[in-house]
Write a protein that holds these residues in place. Structure first.
Motif, short mmCIF file in Angstrom:
data_model
loop_
_atom_site.label_atom_id
_atom_site.label_comp_id
_atom_site.label_asym_id
_atom_site.label_seq_id
_atom_site.Cartn_x
_atom_site.Cartn_y
_atom_site.Cartn_z
N UNK A 195 -28.69 25.51 42.10
CA UNK A 195 -27.32 26.09 41.90
C UNK A 195 -26.94 27.07 42.50
N UNK A 196 -27.93 28.13 42.74
CA UNK A 196 -27.65 29.32 43.52
C UNK A 196 -27.28 28.93 45.26
N UNK A 197 -28.25 28.16 45.70
CA UNK A 197 -27.95 27.67 47.17
C UNK A 197 -26.54 26.80 47.28
N UNK A 198 -26.17 26.42 46.19
CA UNK A 198 -24.87 25.54 46.73
C UNK A 198 -23.81 26.24 46.87
N UNK A 199 -23.73 27.39 46.38
CA UNK A 199 -22.70 28.56 46.79
C UNK A 199 -22.62 28.90 48.11
N UNK A 200 -23.96 29.02 48.61
CA UNK A 200 -23.91 29.60 50.02
C UNK A 200 -24.04 28.48 51.20
N UNK A 201 -24.24 27.33 50.40
CA UNK A 201 -24.48 25.94 51.23
C UNK A 201 -25.76 26.26 52.15
N UNK A 202 -26.68 26.82 51.79
CA UNK A 202 -28.19 26.88 52.52
C UNK A 202 -28.54 25.40 52.76
N UNK A 203 -28.32 24.74 51.81
CA UNK A 203 -29.00 23.22 52.08
C UNK A 203 -28.05 22.21 52.08
N UNK A 204 -26.95 22.73 53.06
CA UNK A 204 -26.09 21.66 53.55
C UNK A 204 -24.86 21.89 52.43
N UNK A 205 -23.62 21.24 53.18
CA UNK A 205 -22.31 21.11 52.30
C UNK A 205 -22.24 19.91 51.85
N UNK A 206 -21.09 19.36 51.72
CA UNK A 206 -20.82 18.02 51.23
C UNK A 206 -21.39 17.00 52.03
N UNK A 207 -21.62 15.86 51.40
CA UNK A 207 -22.12 14.66 52.02
C UNK A 207 -21.91 13.35 51.47
N UNK A 208 -21.74 12.34 52.31
CA UNK A 208 -21.17 10.97 51.65
C UNK A 208 -21.87 10.02 52.56
N UNK A 209 -21.75 8.55 52.10
CA UNK A 209 -22.21 7.57 53.16
C UNK A 209 -20.90 6.77 53.64
N UNK A 210 -21.07 6.70 55.08
CA UNK A 210 -19.78 5.92 55.51
C UNK A 210 -20.35 4.47 55.56
N UNK A 211 -19.70 3.65 55.13
CA UNK A 211 -20.02 2.04 54.94
C UNK A 211 -19.24 1.25 55.85
N UNK A 212 -19.84 0.85 56.93
CA UNK A 212 -18.95 -0.13 58.04
C UNK A 212 -19.29 -1.50 57.96
#
Length: 215
Positions: free
Chosen positions: A172-189
Motif C-alpha cells: 500500500x505504501x509503495x503504490x504511492x511512490x511506484x517503487x514496484x512499478x506503475x500500472x500494467x496490462x496485458x496486450x493481447x494480439x
C-alpha cells in the motif's frame, strides 16, 4: 441422376459466441474472441468487457479525472478493455519479488488480482499517445486491506497471516511512490490477417520505465 445437397458445417463455438454477442463491428468481434480465449484456453474467471463511453477519447486524449469511479475510468479508454482474474500471477516486480523472498512469501500465497487486457490485432496501428491514453484510463491498482487479506488467505496459519499483513501494508505504501512499478496490462494480439490462424499472443506492457531484472 439425383442432385446432391450439401449442408454447411455447424459454426464453431467462437463464431456462435460472436454472433450471439451482437458484435456489430470488427473491434467488438475481436474483443469477444480474446475474451473467449482467456476463458477457455487460459482459464480466467470473473471476465468483464469495459466498453468506451466517450467518442471524444478516440483521438487519444485521456478522459480520466480524479472524481471518476474506477469503472468510469476504464470505460473512458479509446478502446474496449477486458478484465478478469488469471489462475496464477502474471508478473512480479524485481524489488517486490526480493521483498517477498525476504519475508518468506510466494506468488501463490497472495490473493488473486484483477488484470486488464487490451485487445489488438496484428498490424493494427498504435502510437505512444494512444497507449498513454489507455494507461490514463486504467484505475489505480487496488490493494486489499492488509488484515482482511491475511485473514482470507491464511485464517488457519497465524505465521503466514502475519507475513501477508506485512506484505500488503508495504505494498500500500509503495503504490504511492511506484517503487514496484506503475500500472500494467496485458496486450493481447490476434493474428487475423491473410493466412492468419487466429493465434492470440499476450505481452506484458508497463507504464513508464521498468527496472531490469538481475539474473
Amino acid at each position: 441422376m439425383s442432385a446432391t445437397t450439401t449442408t454447411a458445417p455447424a459454426p464453431s463455438s467462437l463464431t456462435a459466441l460472436i454472433s450471439q454477442s451482437g458484435a456489430a463491428d470488427p473491434i467488438s468481434a475481436l474483443t469477444t474472441q480474446i475474451l473467449h480465449n482467456l476463458q477457455y484456453q487460459h482459464l480466467w474467471t470473473s471476465l468483464r468487457i469495459h466498453k468506451p463511453s466517450s467518442p471524444s477519447s478516440a483521438d487519444g486524449e485521456a478522459a480520466s479525472s480524479s472524481s471518476s469511479s474506477p469503472e468510469q475510468l476504464v470505460s473512458a479508454s479509446a478502446m474496449p478493455l477486458i478484465s478478469g482474474i488469471p489462475p496464477h500471477r502474471l508478473y512480479t516486480h524485481p524489488d517486490e519479488q526480493a521483498y517477498m523472498l525476504e519475508i518468506g512469501l510466494r506468488d501463490e500465497d497472495l490473493l488473486p488480482e484483477r488484470v486488464f487486457v487490451l485487445p489488438t490485432a496484428k498490424g493494427q496501428t498504435w502510437s505512444l499517445r494512444k497507449l498513454a491514453a489507455v494507461f490514463d484510463s486504467l484505475p489505480e491498482p487496488d490493494v486489499p486491506d492488509s488484515s482482511s487479506a491475511a485473514d482470507a488467505v491464511a485464517a488457519d496459519n497465524k505465521e503466514k497471516a502475519a507475513k501477508l499483513a506485512k506484505y500488503y501494508e508495504r505494498r500500500r505504501k509503495v503504490n504511492a511512490s511506484k517503487e514496484w512499478g506503475g500500472k500494467r496490462l496485458l496486450l493481447a494480439m490476434v493474428d487475423r490477417g491473410i493466412g492468419g490462424d487466429g493465434t492470440v499472443v499476450y505481452y506484458i506492457v508497463q507504464e513508464g520505465t521498468v527496472k531490469p531484472r538481475q539474473n
